[in-house]
Design a protein around this motif. Sequence first.
Motif, PDB file in Angstrom:
ATOM      1  N   ASP A   6       0.723  -1.173  -0.171  1.00  0.00           N
ATOM      2  CA  ASP A   6      -0.166   0.051   0.022  1.00  0.00           C
ATOM      3  C   ASP A   6       0.840   1.456  -0.086  1.00  0.00           C
ATOM      4  OD1 ASP A   6      -2.350  -1.262  -0.024  1.00  0.00           O
ATOM      5  OD2 ASP A   6      -2.569  -1.103   2.076  1.00  0.00           O
ATOM      6  N   ASP A   7       2.232   1.226  -0.057  1.00  0.00           N
ATOM      7  CA  ASP A   7       2.998   2.386   0.142  1.00  0.00           C
ATOM      8  C   ASP A   7       2.701   3.365  -1.013  1.00  0.00           C
ATOM      9  OD1 ASP A   7       4.252   1.579   2.348  1.00  0.00           O
ATOM     10  OD2 ASP A   7       6.152   0.603   1.219  1.00  0.00           O
ATOM     11  N   HIS A   8       2.257   2.950  -2.327  1.00  0.00           N
ATOM     12  CA  HIS A   8       2.018   3.865  -3.374  1.00  0.00           C
ATOM     13  C   HIS A   8       0.867   3.792  -3.837  1.00  0.00           C
ATOM     14  CE1 HIS A   8       6.279   3.817  -4.138  1.00  0.00           C
ATOM     15  NE2 HIS A   8       6.156   2.510  -4.095  1.00  0.00           N
ATOM     16  N   TYR A   9      -0.247   3.494  -2.922  1.00  0.00           N
ATOM     17  CA  TYR A   9      -1.442   3.824  -3.129  1.00  0.00           C
ATOM     18  C   TYR A   9      -2.399   4.598  -2.020  1.00  0.00           C
ATOM     19  CZ  TYR A   9      -1.509  -0.224  -6.552  1.00  0.00           C
ATOM     20  OH  TYR A   9      -1.124  -0.961  -7.727  1.00  0.00           O
ATOM     21  N   PRO A  10      -3.234   5.290  -2.409  1.00  0.00           N
ATOM     22  CA  PRO A  10      -3.983   6.038  -1.258  1.00  0.00           C
ATOM     23  C   PRO A  10      -4.698   5.234  -0.124  1.00  0.00           C
ATOM     24  CG  PRO A  10      -5.102   6.330  -3.304  1.00  0.00           C
ATOM     25  CD  PRO A  10      -4.001   5.338  -3.437  1.00  0.00           C
ATOM     26  N   LEU A  11      -4.901   5.961   1.062  1.00  0.00           N
ATOM     27  CA  LEU A  11      -5.461   5.346   1.967  1.00  0.00           C
ATOM     28  C   LEU A  11      -6.617   6.189   2.310  1.00  0.00           C
ATOM     29  CD1 LEU A  11      -2.635   4.728   4.575  1.00  0.00           C
ATOM     30  CD2 LEU A  11      -3.646   3.027   2.878  1.00  0.00           C
ATOM     31  N   ILE A  12      -7.627   5.483   2.830  1.00  0.00           N
ATOM     32  CA  ILE A  12      -9.156   6.310   3.101  1.00  0.00           C
ATOM     33  C   ILE A  12      -9.230   6.324   4.535  1.00  0.00           C
ATOM     34  CG2 ILE A  12     -10.367   4.278   2.473  1.00  0.00           C
ATOM     35  CD1 ILE A  12     -12.822   6.175   1.567  1.00  0.00           C
ATOM     36  N   THR A  13      -9.889   7.210   5.146  1.00  0.00           N
ATOM     37  CA  THR A  13     -10.189   7.116   6.678  1.00  0.00           C
ATOM     38  C   THR A  13     -11.352   6.352   6.636  1.00  0.00           C
ATOM     39  OG1 THR A  13     -11.750   9.142   6.360  1.00  0.00           O
ATOM     40  CG2 THR A  13      -9.477   9.540   6.912  1.00  0.00           C
ATOM     41  N   LYS A  14     -11.493   5.586   7.953  1.00  0.00           N
ATOM     42  CA  LYS A  14     -12.629   4.745   8.196  1.00  0.00           C
ATOM     43  C   LYS A  14     -13.734   5.164   8.228  1.00  0.00           C
ATOM     44  CE  LYS A  14     -14.090   2.126  12.297  1.00  0.00           C
ATOM     45  NZ  LYS A  14     -13.765   1.873  13.708  1.00  0.00           N
ATOM     46  N   GLU A  15     -13.853   6.566   8.803  1.00  0.00           N
ATOM     47  CA  GLU A  15     -15.131   7.297   8.790  1.00  0.00           C
ATOM     48  C   GLU A  15     -15.765   7.522   7.389  1.00  0.00           C
ATOM     49  OE1 GLU A  15     -12.487   8.349  10.468  1.00  0.00           O
ATOM     50  OE2 GLU A  15     -13.076   7.689  12.207  1.00  0.00           O
ATOM     51  N   ALA A  16     -14.837   8.152   6.381  1.00  0.00           N
ATOM     52  CA  ALA A  16     -15.082   8.433   5.014  1.00  0.00           C
ATOM     53  C   ALA A  16     -15.806   6.997   4.392  1.00  0.00           C
ATOM     54  CB  ALA A  16     -14.118   8.998   4.313  1.00  0.00           C
ATOM     55  N   LEU A  17     -15.122   5.973   4.555  1.00  0.00           N
ATOM     56  CA  LEU A  17     -15.555   4.815   3.919  1.00  0.00           C
ATOM     57  C   LEU A  17     -16.989   4.238   4.504  1.00  0.00           C
ATOM     58  CD1 LEU A  17     -14.957   2.609   1.928  1.00  0.00           C
ATOM     59  CD2 LEU A  17     -13.758   1.582   3.531  1.00  0.00           C
ATOM     60  N   HIS A  18     -16.913   4.434   5.755  1.00  0.00           N
ATOM     61  CA  HIS A  18     -18.214   4.102   6.399  1.00  0.00           C
ATOM     62  C   HIS A  18     -19.562   5.102   6.018  1.00  0.00           C
ATOM     63  CE1 HIS A  18     -20.820   2.694   9.741  1.00  0.00           C
ATOM     64  NE2 HIS A  18     -20.976   3.824   9.872  1.00  0.00           N
ATOM     65  N   HIS A  19     -19.213   5.995   5.863  1.00  0.00           N
ATOM     66  CA  HIS A  19     -20.552   6.942   5.145  1.00  0.00           C
ATOM     67  C   HIS A  19     -20.790   6.582   3.511  1.00  0.00           C
ATOM     68  CE1 HIS A  19     -20.794   9.589   8.634  1.00  0.00           C
ATOM     69  NE2 HIS A  19     -19.683   9.730   8.552  1.00  0.00           N
ATOM     70  N   ARG A  87      -7.041  12.892  -1.726  1.00  0.00           N
ATOM     71  CA  ARG A  87      -5.692  12.465  -1.674  1.00  0.00           C
ATOM     72  C   ARG A  87      -4.956  12.807  -3.096  1.00  0.00           C
ATOM     73  NH1 ARG A  87      -5.965  11.769   3.111  1.00  0.00           N
ATOM     74  NH2 ARG A  87      -6.260   9.569   4.113  1.00  0.00           N
ATOM     75  N   ASN A  88      -5.546  13.593  -3.929  1.00  0.00           N
ATOM     76  CA  ASN A  88      -4.900  13.944  -5.231  1.00  0.00           C
ATOM     77  C   ASN A  88      -4.590  12.823  -6.023  1.00  0.00           C
ATOM     78  OD1 ASN A  88      -5.354  16.732  -4.698  1.00  0.00           O
ATOM     79  ND2 ASN A  88      -3.193  16.883  -3.826  1.00  0.00           N
ATOM     80  N   TRP A  89      -5.474  11.782  -6.051  1.00  0.00           N
ATOM     81  CA  TRP A  89      -5.260  10.561  -6.744  1.00  0.00           C
ATOM     82  C   TRP A  89      -6.404  10.118  -7.714  1.00  0.00           C
ATOM     83  CZ3 TRP A  89      -7.318   5.684  -7.540  1.00  0.00           C
ATOM     84  CH2 TRP A  89      -6.367   4.735  -7.871  1.00  0.00           C
ATOM     85  N   LYS A  90      -5.786  10.039  -8.959  1.00  0.00           N
ATOM     86  CA  LYS A  90      -6.810   9.820  -9.944  1.00  0.00           C
ATOM     87  C   LYS A  90      -6.175   8.874 -11.198  1.00  0.00           C
ATOM     88  CE  LYS A  90      -9.876  12.133 -13.290  1.00  0.00           C
ATOM     89  NZ  LYS A  90     -10.254  13.338 -13.799  1.00  0.00           N
ATOM     90  N   ASP A  91      -6.963   7.961 -11.737  1.00  0.00           N
ATOM     91  CA  ASP A  91      -6.683   6.818 -12.667  1.00  0.00           C
ATOM     92  C   ASP A  91      -5.285   6.431 -12.547  1.00  0.00           C
ATOM     93  OD1 ASP A  91      -8.125   9.215 -15.146  1.00  0.00           O
ATOM     94  OD2 ASP A  91      -9.052   7.595 -13.812  1.00  0.00           O
ATOM     95  N   GLY A  92      -5.131   5.804 -10.996  1.00  0.00           N
ATOM     96  CA  GLY A  92      -3.890   5.095 -10.984  1.00  0.00           C
ATOM     97  C   GLY A  92      -2.445   5.956 -10.800  1.00  0.00           C
ATOM     98  N   GLY A  93      -2.790   7.150 -10.465  1.00  0.00           N
ATOM     99  CA  GLY A  93      -1.538   8.135 -10.130  1.00  0.00           C
ATOM    100  C   GLY A  93      -1.920   9.238  -9.376  1.00  0.00           C
ATOM    101  N   TYR A  94      -0.744   9.891  -8.590  1.00  0.00           N
ATOM    102  CA  TYR A  94      -1.111  11.068  -7.929  1.00  0.00           C
ATOM    103  C   TYR A  94      -0.970  12.235  -8.868  1.00  0.00           C
ATOM    104  CZ  TYR A  94      -0.706   8.510  -3.612  1.00  0.00           C
ATOM    105  OH  TYR A  94      -0.932   7.616  -2.660  1.00  0.00           O
ATOM    106  N   PHE A  95      -1.614  13.525  -8.579  1.00  0.00           N
ATOM    107  CA  PHE A  95      -1.482  14.552  -9.295  1.00  0.00           C
ATOM    108  C   PHE A  95      -1.362  15.856  -8.491  1.00  0.00           C
ATOM    109  CE2 PHE A  95      -5.966  14.109  -9.033  1.00  0.00           C
ATOM    110  CZ  PHE A  95      -6.567  15.193  -8.368  1.00  0.00           C
ATOM    111  N   LYS A  96      -0.946  16.840  -9.015  1.00  0.00           N
ATOM    112  CA  LYS A  96      -0.748  17.884  -8.151  1.00  0.00           C
ATOM    113  C   LYS A  96      -1.859  19.078  -8.024  1.00  0.00           C
ATOM    114  CE  LYS A  96       4.107  18.077  -8.031  1.00  0.00           C
ATOM    115  NZ  LYS A  96       5.246  18.837  -7.762  1.00  0.00           N
TER     116      LYS A  96
END
Length: 96
Positions: A6-19, A87-96
Amino acid sequence: MINSLDDHYPLITKEALHHLILASSKLQGTVTIGTTIAYILTGKRALSKRTHLLRETDGLVGFNHATGICICFGCMTGLLKWYEDNRNWKDGGYFK
């Protein structure tokens, strides 16, 4: 970190996923035991096949775990939108 994959993939907060899951029309119910939440899909299949567990580490859920749960509950669009906005993450990669 949750694990080395998971080092290169974004994480989501438990609360956000729960909602996201609670807003799904496929959710029949939830059961909370300690820090683990069991979400139950609607349907007539066996309960063991309709139950999905959410376990978090330090308030975060890994990319693969969150994606698997969101696919089952039909809220993948909301998850990807959350990754893009938070997390500024879209289509498999981070963006600014």
